[in-house]
Design a protein around this motif. Structure first.
Motif, mmCIF file in Angstrom:
data_model
loop_
_atom_site.group_PDB
_atom_site.id
_atom_site.type_symbol
_atom_site.label_atom_id
_atom_site.label_comp_id
_atom_site.label_asym_id
_atom_site.label_seq_id
_atom_site.Cartn_x
_atom_site.Cartn_y
_atom_site.Cartn_z
ATOM 1 N N VAL A 1 0.592 -1.576 -0.054
ATOM 2 C CA VAL A 1 0.067 0.139 -0.059
ATOM 3 C C VAL A 1 0.765 1.034 0.140
ATOM 4 O O VAL A 1 2.026 1.251 -0.073
ATOM 5 C CB VAL A 1 -1.574 -0.085 1.325
ATOM 6 N N VAL A 2 0.697 2.178 -0.209
ATOM 7 C CA VAL A 2 1.166 3.184 -0.117
ATOM 8 C C VAL A 2 1.516 3.861 1.381
ATOM 9 O O VAL A 2 0.469 3.998 1.585
ATOM 10 C CB VAL A 2 0.013 4.475 -0.836
ATOM 11 N N PRO A 3 2.936 4.163 1.754
ATOM 12 C CA PRO A 3 2.773 4.043 2.906
ATOM 13 C C PRO A 3 2.240 5.167 4.004
ATOM 14 O O PRO A 3 2.392 6.578 3.265
ATOM 15 C CB PRO A 3 4.076 3.931 3.334
ATOM 16 N N PRO A 4 1.808 5.006 5.220
ATOM 17 C CA PRO A 4 1.063 6.199 5.549
ATOM 18 C C PRO A 4 1.721 7.645 5.444
ATOM 19 O O PRO A 4 0.900 9.294 4.930
ATOM 20 C CB PRO A 4 0.325 5.895 7.024
ATOM 21 N N PRO A 5 2.628 7.736 5.606
ATOM 22 C CA PRO A 5 3.591 9.656 5.805
ATOM 23 C C PRO A 5 3.473 9.936 4.114
ATOM 24 O O PRO A 5 3.250 10.955 3.822
ATOM 25 C CB PRO A 5 4.839 8.860 6.391
ATOM 26 N N LEU A 6 3.793 8.793 2.880
ATOM 27 C CA LEU A 6 3.716 9.288 1.501
ATOM 28 C C LEU A 6 2.244 9.738 1.319
ATOM 29 O O LEU A 6 2.201 10.717 0.901
ATOM 30 C CB LEU A 6 4.667 8.146 1.008
ATOM 31 N N ARG A 7 1.019 8.517 2.070
ATOM 32 C CA ARG A 7 0.140 9.009 1.459
ATOM 33 C C ARG A 7 -0.600 10.369 1.878
ATOM 34 O O ARG A 7 -0.996 11.505 1.929
ATOM 35 C CB ARG A 7 -0.672 8.316 2.228
ATOM 36 N N ALA A 8 0.034 10.942 3.480
ATOM 37 C CA ALA A 8 -0.425 12.372 3.802
ATOM 38 C C ALA A 8 0.290 13.529 3.126
ATOM 39 O O ALA A 8 -0.603 14.595 3.430
ATOM 40 C CB ALA A 8 0.133 11.938 5.177
ATOM 41 N N LEU A 9 1.773 13.156 2.603
ATOM 42 C CA LEU A 9 1.954 14.179 1.741
ATOM 43 C C LEU A 9 1.011 14.010 0.446
ATOM 44 O O LEU A 9 1.605 15.500 0.251
ATOM 45 C CB LEU A 9 3.392 13.914 1.968
ATOM 46 N N LEU A 10 1.036 13.314 -0.417
ATOM 47 C CA LEU A 10 0.605 13.250 -1.003
ATOM 48 C C LEU A 10 -0.701 13.873 -1.023
ATOM 49 O O LEU A 10 -1.440 14.349 -2.097
ATOM 50 C CB LEU A 10 0.048 11.599 -2.388
ATOM 51 N N ASP A 11 -1.875 13.549 -0.096
ATOM 52 C CA ASP A 11 -3.129 13.643 0.151
ATOM 53 C C ASP A 11 -3.300 15.343 -0.180
ATOM 54 O O ASP A 11 -3.813 16.245 0.512
ATOM 55 C CB ASP A 11 -4.030 13.052 1.172
#
Length: 157
Positions: A8-18
């Motif tokens: 999955v997209v790791p949560p820290p990276l996902r937070a940045l992309l969102d």
């Protein structure tokens, strides 16, 4: 030390992309997109947070220049690796990619859209040192670029 993660997209990276592309954490943030050329050698391209959007836990949408080497490689081989450094951790995502048509926006122009599924994820960090940063940039015309990125990200979503 590398460790395998859930695909999955790791949560820290996902937070940045969102986050909004103008958010402080996204300022100058660069993702490296690695594709494979016809001769078997890697090709590297740099993407911004304005060209990548999360489309689910294990899904990403990418906006890439239509005549670029990356677009040709993605069309021909359907695989890529996306890397980024977030909060002292280097993330590597292996992606299965399929073309999803064109993405036309008034400010961003016409881009090639690709939908990607994370098939493997790896986190890499050293126990003896903290990774400070990855590739970063400074925008020449911040307001115009952020406006264009917001438009592209909205179209990707």
């Amino acid at each position: 030390m590398s460790r395998a993660l859930d695909p999955v997209v790791p949560p820290p990276l996902r937070a940045l992309l969102d986050a909004d592309p103008g958010a402080e954490a996204a300022d100058g943030f660069t993702l490296l997109l690695l594709t494979t050329r016809a001769d078997g050698w890697p090709h590297q391209a740099m993407l911004s947070v304005g060209e990548v959007a999360c489309a689910g836990d294990d899904r990403l949408a990418l906006a890439v220049w239509p005549s670029s080497s990356s677009t040709a490689n993605l069309r021909e081989r359907g695989r890529a690796t996306l890397t980024a450094v977030v909060d002292g951790v280097s993330y590597l995502l292996r992606l299965d990619v399929r073309e999803a048509g064109e993405l036309a926006t008034p400010l961003g122009g016409t881009l090639a859209r690709f939908d990607a599924r994370v098939v493997a994820a790896v986190a890499d960090e050293a126990p003896y040192a903290r990774l400070e940063d990855g590739v970063r940039f400074t925008l020449n015309d911040r307001d115009a670029t952020l406006t264009r990125w917001r438009e592209v990200k909205e179209a990707l979503r």
